[in-house]
Scaffold this motif. Sequence first.
Motif, PDB file in Angstrom:
ATOM      1  N   ASN A 118       0.818  -1.217   0.000  1.00 33.72           N
ATOM      2  CA  ASN A 118       0.000   0.000   0.000  1.00 33.72           C
ATOM      3  C   ASN A 118       0.850   1.266   0.000  1.00 33.72           C
ATOM      4  OD1 ASN A 118      -2.372  -1.556   0.087  1.00 33.72           O
ATOM      5  ND2 ASN A 118      -2.353  -1.612   2.331  1.00 33.72           N
ATOM      6  N   GLY A 119       1.958   1.218  -0.712  1.00 33.75           N
ATOM      7  CA  GLY A 119       2.820   2.386  -0.837  1.00 33.75           C
ATOM      8  C   GLY A 119       3.767   2.625   0.320  1.00 33.75           C
ATOM      9  N   ALA A 120       3.777   1.755   1.315  1.00 32.75           N
ATOM     10  CA  ALA A 120       4.640   1.916   2.491  1.00 32.75           C
ATOM     11  C   ALA A 120       5.722   0.849   2.490  1.00 32.75           C
ATOM     12  CB  ALA A 120       3.822   1.828   3.773  1.00 32.75           C
ATOM     13  N   LYS A 121       6.962   1.263   2.706  1.00 34.94           N
ATOM     14  CA  LYS A 121       8.098   0.345   2.773  1.00 34.94           C
ATOM     15  C   LYS A 121       8.423   0.063   4.235  1.00 34.94           C
ATOM     16  CE  LYS A 121      10.111   2.089  -1.538  1.00 34.94           C
ATOM     17  NZ  LYS A 121      11.295   2.707  -2.172  1.00 34.94           N
ATOM     18  N   ARG A 122       7.656  -0.826   4.834  1.00 34.30           N
ATOM     19  CA  ARG A 122       7.824  -1.103   6.260  1.00 34.30           C
ATOM     20  C   ARG A 122       8.191  -2.555   6.538  1.00 34.30           C
ATOM     21  NH1 ARG A 122       2.112   1.579   8.370  1.00 34.30           N
ATOM     22  NH2 ARG A 122       2.337   3.596   7.310  1.00 34.30           N
ATOM     23  N   TRP A 123       8.149  -3.414   5.540  1.00 30.42           N
ATOM     24  CA  TRP A 123       8.246  -4.845   5.788  1.00 30.42           C
ATOM     25  C   TRP A 123       9.513  -5.449   5.201  1.00 30.42           C
ATOM     26  CZ3 TRP A 123       3.775  -2.220   5.046  1.00 30.42           C
ATOM     27  CH2 TRP A 123       2.761  -2.421   5.987  1.00 30.42           C
ATOM     28  N   LEU A 124       9.991  -6.478   5.884  1.00 34.56           N
ATOM     29  CA  LEU A 124      11.120  -7.263   5.395  1.00 34.56           C
ATOM     30  C   LEU A 124      10.576  -8.575   4.843  1.00 34.56           C
ATOM     31  CD1 LEU A 124      13.599  -6.788   8.391  1.00 34.56           C
ATOM     32  CD2 LEU A 124      13.631  -5.591   6.194  1.00 34.56           C
ATOM     33  N   ASN A 125      11.048  -8.948   3.690  1.00 34.39           N
ATOM     34  CA  ASN A 125      10.601 -10.179   3.044  1.00 34.39           C
ATOM     35  C   ASN A 125      11.401 -11.355   3.585  1.00 34.39           C
ATOM     36  OD1 ASN A 125       9.499 -12.087   1.389  1.00 34.39           O
ATOM     37  ND2 ASN A 125      10.369 -11.297  -0.509  1.00 34.39           N
ATOM     38  N   LEU A 126      10.740 -12.212   4.361  1.00 30.58           N
ATOM     39  CA  LEU A 126      11.400 -13.375   4.954  1.00 30.58           C
ATOM     40  C   LEU A 126      11.086 -14.671   4.210  1.00 30.58           C
ATOM     41  CD1 LEU A 126      10.830 -12.633   8.756  1.00 30.58           C
ATOM     42  CD2 LEU A 126      12.747 -11.945   7.292  1.00 30.58           C
ATOM     43  N   GLY A 127      10.480 -14.559   3.059  1.00 33.43           N
ATOM     44  CA  GLY A 127      10.153 -15.754   2.282  1.00 33.43           C
ATOM     45  C   GLY A 127       8.795 -16.305   2.653  1.00 33.43           C
ATOM     46  N   VAL A 128       8.707 -16.959   3.801  1.00 30.91           N
ATOM     47  CA  VAL A 128       7.433 -17.549   4.223  1.00 30.91           C
ATOM     48  C   VAL A 128       6.476 -16.492   4.750  1.00 30.91           C
ATOM     49  CG1 VAL A 128       8.467 -19.781   4.750  1.00 30.91           C
ATOM     50  CG2 VAL A 128       8.415 -18.013   6.510  1.00 30.91           C
ATOM     51  N   SER A 129       6.988 -15.345   5.154  1.00 32.77           N
ATOM     52  CA  SER A 129       6.145 -14.290   5.703  1.00 32.77           C
ATOM     53  C   SER A 129       6.895 -12.966   5.620  1.00 32.77           C
ATOM     54  CB  SER A 129       5.763 -14.599   7.153  1.00 32.77           C
ATOM     55  OG  SER A 129       4.961 -13.580   7.697  1.00 32.77           O
ATOM     56  N   SER A 130       6.177 -11.901   5.900  1.00 31.40           N
ATOM     57  CA  SER A 130       6.782 -10.573   5.978  1.00 31.40           C
ATOM     58  C   SER A 130       6.894 -10.158   7.439  1.00 31.40           C
ATOM     59  CB  SER A 130       5.946  -9.555   5.198  1.00 31.40           C
ATOM     60  OG  SER A 130       5.892  -9.888   3.826  1.00 31.40           O
ATOM     61  N   PHE A 131       7.872  -9.322   7.717  1.00 35.35           N
ATOM     62  CA  PHE A 131       8.105  -8.883   9.095  1.00 35.35           C
ATOM     63  C   PHE A 131       8.253  -7.367   9.106  1.00 35.35           C
ATOM     64  CE2 PHE A 131      10.697  -7.858  12.786  1.00 35.35           C
ATOM     65  CZ  PHE A 131      10.049  -8.574  13.792  1.00 35.35           C
ATOM     66  N   GLN A 132       7.474  -6.702   9.948  1.00 36.06           N
ATOM     67  CA  GLN A 132       7.556  -5.250  10.061  1.00 36.06           C
ATOM     68  C   GLN A 132       8.715  -4.883  10.983  1.00 36.06           C
ATOM     69  OE1 GLN A 132       3.848  -3.418  11.023  1.00 36.06           O
ATOM     70  NE2 GLN A 132       4.587  -1.335  10.728  1.00 36.06           N
ATOM     71  N   ALA A 133       9.701  -4.217  10.414  1.00 37.09           N
ATOM     72  CA  ALA A 133      10.968  -4.000  11.121  1.00 37.09           C
ATOM     73  C   ALA A 133      10.796  -3.216  12.412  1.00 37.09           C
ATOM     74  CB  ALA A 133      11.955  -3.287  10.193  1.00 37.09           C
TER      75      ALA A 133
END
Length: 443
Positions: A118-133
């Motif tokens: 949604n236009g926000a760069k807040r997440w790290l791509n962990l493969g199985v899931s995303s993680f909000q730093a």
Amino acid sequence: MNLPERSSYAASAPGQALRIEAITGRYDPVLATLAILIAGIGIVMVGSSSIAVAEGLKLGPFYFLIRHVVFVLCGVGIAIALMRTELKWLEQRSRLMLILCFLLLLAVFLPGVGRTVNGAKRWLNLGVSSFQAVEAVKPMLIVWLSSYLVRYREEIQHRWWPILKPIGIALVLVVMLLAQPDFGSASLILAVTGGMLLLGGASLIRLFGPVLVGLPAFAAVAMSQAYRMRRLTTFLNPWADPFKDGFQLTQALIAVGRGQWFGVGLGGSVQKLFYLPEAHTDFILAVIAEELGFVGVLAIVLLYAAFTARCMQIGLRAAALGRHFAANCMFGVALWFSLQALVSVGVNLGLLPTKGLTLPMISYGGSSVLMSVAVIGLLLRVSYEVDRAQRQVARARADAMPAELAPEPAPSAASQGPIPTPLGPRERKGPRQRIEPRIGATV
């Protein structure tokens, strides 16, 4: 009477000192019970509020519930590890945690590592899931700031520079968060930092300077984007534009109004059926209000209030024992949970503009629920070490008591010697005398 010094006691009684060091503590049952209740309510309400959303996305009715439970269990695993970790180990690695805070917030901007939603760069791509730093940044920043307040405890009370340094570091993190953008988390980090500095001994007068300078700058940032201005103004009158900017809030207020005193019943919410956006995340309290009514919302607020009060109580006990790092950790997490819960409740009730902050341990959200459950392990570790320290202090005082004040064990029958014969009538005659017992004498 002067008690012997601890060092002389340890030197003269190494066996007793060893017993003191072997004393263990107890994890606080009240804190654990409150955390379990909040997390349990979260599991029930995520299940209730997410079934329609999951079916609409053709993911299966229990898709979000299963993921939520998995993240809760992962958080419990981390919490158990933290419960077994000495606070001294964490304190020694606090600077490394601060470096990790910057690295995590920078990683979201790296291609292939960061993920945009949604236009926000807040997440790290962990493969199985995303993680909000930022969810990992919150507890690590609290640990670093707790250590910093211990190392500069005296200077913070009398000088400016020790106060400005953590504020400057928090501002750098805020700038990185605003670049994502994440205005809600940036505001929370600033509030937690200021609260910890105040509880750590910083003068309120010295904190006024940075606050007076920072508020206009923060207001300018808030007004620099059109969508932020719309959020700041829409909550004042969401019915002026109920089908666009005020849609989320109007639907939340409808849900709150339908709940009345006791709600429409668990699972009976209508607003969660594609009317209320983010019903299982940011606006889960509106679903709670609709299904459980005013009584349910009041219970949630009271649980968070009791949780915060218990954290503060344990933190004050730690400070009284000289365990300032443990106390600061308690204060920091209590501020984090209480302020985030306060904002989330205010947003759902239309008292605050939308910030995108979840309800700790209740709202669905992988990284949010993972870290909010995991940090309970840190709190329980603090309660364990505080209880252990209290038991050790009590044992040390008992062992250091002079011999003439310590109660002696009753002598055995073998050591008493022959039993005296009763006195005759003549021997019992004479003026009655009051016999004063001697301290430590054998009766």
